[in-house]
Design an enzyme around this catalytic site. Sequence first.
Site, PDB file in Angstrom:
ATOM      1  N   GLY A  99       0.758  -1.119  -0.062  1.00 54.30           N
ATOM      2  CA  GLY A  99       0.042  -0.078  -0.073  1.00 54.30           C
ATOM      3  C   GLY A  99       0.846   1.147   0.052  1.00 54.30           C
ATOM      4  N   HIS A 126       7.189  -4.161   0.868  1.00 47.38           N
ATOM      5  CA  HIS A 126       7.299  -3.246  -0.300  1.00 47.38           C
ATOM      6  C   HIS A 126       7.763  -1.979   0.194  1.00 47.38           C
ATOM      7  CE1 HIS A 126       4.823  -5.379  -3.234  1.00 47.38           C
ATOM      8  NE2 HIS A 126       4.473  -4.128  -3.818  1.00 47.38           N
ATOM      9  N   GLU A 129       9.581   1.765  -3.604  1.00 42.76           N
ATOM     10  CA  GLU A 129       8.982   1.589  -5.084  1.00 42.76           C
ATOM     11  C   GLU A 129       8.755   3.204  -5.322  1.00 42.76           C
ATOM     12  OE1 GLU A 129       4.975   0.058  -4.867  1.00 42.76           O
ATOM     13  OE2 GLU A 129       4.824   0.257  -7.035  1.00 42.76           O
ATOM     14  N   ASP A 218       4.408  -8.201 -10.054  1.00 43.00           N
ATOM     15  CA  ASP A 218       3.755  -7.225  -9.290  1.00 43.00           C
ATOM     16  C   ASP A 218       2.220  -7.676  -9.299  1.00 43.00           C
ATOM     17  OD1 ASP A 218       3.708  -5.431  -7.010  1.00 43.00           O
ATOM     18  OD2 ASP A 218       3.657  -3.693  -8.430  1.00 43.00           O
TER      19      ASP A 218
HETATM   20 ZN   LIG Z   1       3.803  -3.634  -5.718  1.00 50.96          ZN
END
Ligand SMILES: [Zn+2]
Length: 282
Positions: A99, A126, A129, A218
């Site tokens: 998220g 995650h 990114e 992904d």
């Molecule tokens: Zn991702």
Amino acid sequence: MQTAGALARVARECAEDLAADGVVYAEVRFAPELHVERGLALDAVIEAVLDGFRAGSAGTGLKIRALLTAMRHAARSLEIAEAAVRWRDRGVVGFDIAGAEAGYPPSRHLDAFQFMQRANGHYTIHAGEAFGLPSIWEALQWCNADRLGHGVRIMDDIAVDPDGNAVLGQLANYVRDVRVPLEMCPTSNVDTGVCASIAEHPIRLLRELHFRVTVNTDNRLMSGVTLSSEFAGLVDVFDYGWSDIRWLTVNAMKSAFIPFDQRLALINDVIKPGFDAVLSDG
Ligand SMILES: [Zn+2]
């Protein structure tokens, strides 16, 4: 995807698609907390998905496992981590958070990660990114992530001098030194604007610098990709050959969350012989 039947069907079709794509081992992440709107309990969500995975992979060469994801903006991560441990001998191999990164640093979920550590569990985060180095640093140095989802912003800690030599900062060195697996997703990163094109994707340099780079989709639906199409894209843009694809594939298998002996068996008995066959075809 708010009923057991619908979840099992989507999971089954996911496994069928992966098997048809030639995938031999997959870890598929999903967020149980997003599937409780119509009253399903978390355990019922997880059970339905695992049932679907079993049905879809039966009789294929695919071994498929689940990672339970907690949403970063929510407050259910400890509960999801506990579920990951509760289901770990029944098809769940790890925990994850996903998220929005900005405003929701990994350390916000420290209790969940510490729970996983105390339970000798595995998890990926995650990080890096959309958000930069602080997110990666927290994921590794506060939360002890086994792997990084994306991690592309580690590039912010790598400078290339005029002679073309890469100069790594301390965090980039750490990531490379301890072989932190980077779950790279080139097409998704182009779609979300992390980089302008595959040609500009950091995977090229990170692979050259021998980071533990792996290739992932992904998401297959939103980006309209398969693992094969992701590899094909890298072949087109970077002129990768079978040996590059084998290196990336073995990296991914080495970084899996199933036990070491099972990883080794897949590498030696399935993946390497598979690549030997295409490599000897020239
Ligand atoms: Zn991702």
